[in-house]
Design an enzyme around this catalytic site. Structure first.
Site, PDB file in Angstrom:
ATOM      1  CG  ASN A 168      40.876  34.071  40.848  1.00  0.00           C
ATOM      2  OD1 ASN A 168      41.672  33.451  41.556  1.00  0.00           O
ATOM      3  ND2 ASN A 168      41.141  34.346  39.582  1.00  0.00           N
ATOM      4  CD  GLU A 266      47.837  32.367  36.717  1.00  0.00           C
ATOM      5  OE1 GLU A 266      47.680  33.598  36.544  1.00  0.00           O
ATOM      6  OE2 GLU A 266      46.943  31.621  37.126  1.00  0.00           O
ATOM      7  CB  CYS A 300      44.983  35.528  36.283  1.00  0.00           C
ATOM      8  SG  CYS A 300      45.121  35.489  38.070  1.00  0.00           S
ATOM      9  CD  GLU A 477      49.969  26.524  38.123  1.00  0.00           C
ATOM     10  OE1 GLU A 477      49.499  25.770  38.993  1.00  0.00           O
ATOM     11  OE2 GLU A 477      49.788  27.755  38.097  1.00  0.00           O
TER      12      GLU A 477
END
Length: 497
Positions: A168, A266, A300, A477
């Site tokens: 994505n 993640e 996400c 991150e």
């Protein structure tokens, strides 16, 4: 250097781009393995293949890991921090110089509108710029042990890092992992998603052109089974950064456990956007629209749940529906409001959620069906959708759809909104819209999510740590927290008297 207009003209006339890389990127060059197995890459806006790429094997992964191990032990970990910073800064400049090629490639591979891809490429350059400045600022602590001893800590690179990149946000996710890993002195082996292989390969070549030594960054393409799994289970890997689904994340954790490999995960999200009655209405409407329809909802951290106070619910949803119906769909190169979803398989998954909801009698305020590019009748598109007044135990409120589908949940007041926001297995991000700044911060403290946006969804940038709670994963991150993920702390104590 070709402009975006030149590249679009080339694609329109030939159906492909000559500049697309061929083969894996290992030891500073593109190589085609002897098996010469290939896969097709598809343009979601047309639903047609536009190029091919190498389908890697376990042997290719092993070659890449061994290459990165050599580079780590012989070159990169001992390269001075300032020199690492200069290379990353040069890489940032080269990314911007190649903005058009990277963005057009990203649009063809992922389907997203070109202006969104342009933003992703600029964000990738900013990631390298940010971590270039951090290379020579990784400093440890000293410990007060008294006059007869000295104690201090140092940060060391963890070693060879594996990066599993999703489809994505291919270049964004690659950059936010590559840059801090390289800044810390680690080497990288990356496996981009099989749907979107090209910008990771182009990025690796640009880093090589910036002066990155051979083997420090290797990219292997192919399927999750044949390249991803061998990479995450490889004994030569010291750390894994994975972005993807909960199911695959669990498999990565199991593989990592066998070798006691460090992991940052993640995973999914079902993020709430809490809209309270005292909000700036225009600000909230714009924020909710962008939160769910950017990249066709394939994010996400998408704001896929609107949790709204009952007193403004009806009017707000009416205005939201009107704006949603006005959104223009189209091929990413045409810069539409909403582009296609990434694959036929994913389109079917989204449609399944809405078919089941319709069968349950859900209140679909707008959208809800598969469609095509109005200009060509091609491509993998789903109508921008709003489903109103959804119960907290409905799968539309609990499961990650990963598409342009907004679920509306009605709250009686702020406390009820908080309860609805937290009544979810995920905890990646949340948004809050209110004019009461004190109440916003009270809610921010109590919502169980890794990142909170107040009065602007997707606020912040590479400076802000990002990651999830609950089934959204763990580890962080971006920001200096992201840099720490690639470091191991060594403590040293000595008697000096």
């Amino acid at each position: 250097m070709q402009t975006a207009r030149d590249l679009i003209a080339e694609y329109t006339s030939t159906g492909t781009l000559e500049a697309l890389p061929k083969g894996h990127f290992i030891d500073g060059t593109f190589i085609r393995p002897s098996h010469n197995r290939t896969m097709e890459s598809f343009d979601p806006g047309r639903g047609e293949a536009f190029s091919g790429f190498t389908a890697g094997t376990r042997e290719d992964v092993d070659q890449a890991v061994r290459s990165s191990r050599r580079a780590f032990e012989t070159v990169w970990r001992d390269t001075g921090p300032a020199e690492r910073g200069r290379i990353l800064q040069k890489a940032a400049a080269l990314i911007l110089e190649n903005l058009d090629l990277l963005a057009v490639t990203e649009t063809l591979d992922s389907g997203k509108p070109l202006q969104e891809a342009m933003g992703d490429v600029r964000g990738a350059a900013r990631a390298f710029e940010y971590y270039a400045g951090a290379c020579d600022k990784l400093q440890g602590d000293s410990f007060p042990l008294g006059p007869d001893h000295i104690g201090y800590s140092i940060h060391e690179p963890v070693g060879v890092t594996a990066h599993i990149i999703p489809w994505n946000f291919p270049i964004s996710t690659a950059a936010r992992g590559f840059a801090p890993a390289l800044a810390a002195g680690c080497t990288v082996v990356a496996k981009p998603a099989e749907q979107t292989p090209f910008t990771a390969l182009l990025l690796a070549k640009l880093l090589s052109d910036a002066g990155l030594p051979d083997g420090v960054l290797n990219v292997v393409t192919g399927t999750g089974i044949e390249t991803g799994a061998p990479l995450t289970s490889h004994a030569g890997v010291d750390h894994i950064t994975f972005t993807g689904s909960v199911q695959t994340g669990k498999a990565v954790m199991k593989a990592a456990a066998e070798e006691v490999t460090r992991v940052v995960l993640e995973l999914g999200g079902k993020s709430p956007v809490v809209v309270l009655s005292d909000c700036d209405r225009e600000q909230a409407l714009n924020g909710v629209l962008g939160a769910i329809y950017e990249n066709a909802g394939q994010i996400c951290s998408a704001g896929s749940r609107l949790v709204i106070e009952r007193s403004i619910h009806a009017d707000f949803v009416e205005q939201l529906v009107r704006r949603t119906k006005a959104l223009k769909l189209g091929h990413g190169l045409e810069n539409p409001d909403v582009g296609p979803v990434n694959s036929a398989e994913h389109l079917a998954k989204i449609a399944g959620f809405l078919d089941r909801a319709r069968a349950r009698g859900a209140s679909i305020a707008t959208g809800g069906s598969v469609t095509q590019d109005p200009a060509t009748g091609k491509g993998w598109f789903f109508e921008p959708t709003i489903v109103d007044s959804v119960a907290a135990d409905d799968e539309l409120a609990r499961e990650e759809i990963f598409g342009p589908v907004l679920t509306v949940q009605v709250a009686e007041d702020a406390e009820h909104a908080l309860a609805l926001a937290n009544e979810c297995q995920y905890g990646l991000v949340a948004g809050i819209y209110t004019s009461d700044f004190a109440r916003a911060h009270r809610l921010a403290r109590r919502i169980d999510a890794g990142q909170i946006y107040i009065n602007e969804y997707f606020a912040g940038g590479i400076e802000v740590p990002f990651g999830g709670n609950k089934k959204s994963g763990f580890g962080r991150e971006k920001g200096l927290e992201g840099l720490k993920s690639y470091c191991k702390t060594k403590s040293i104590a000595a008697r000096i008297a």
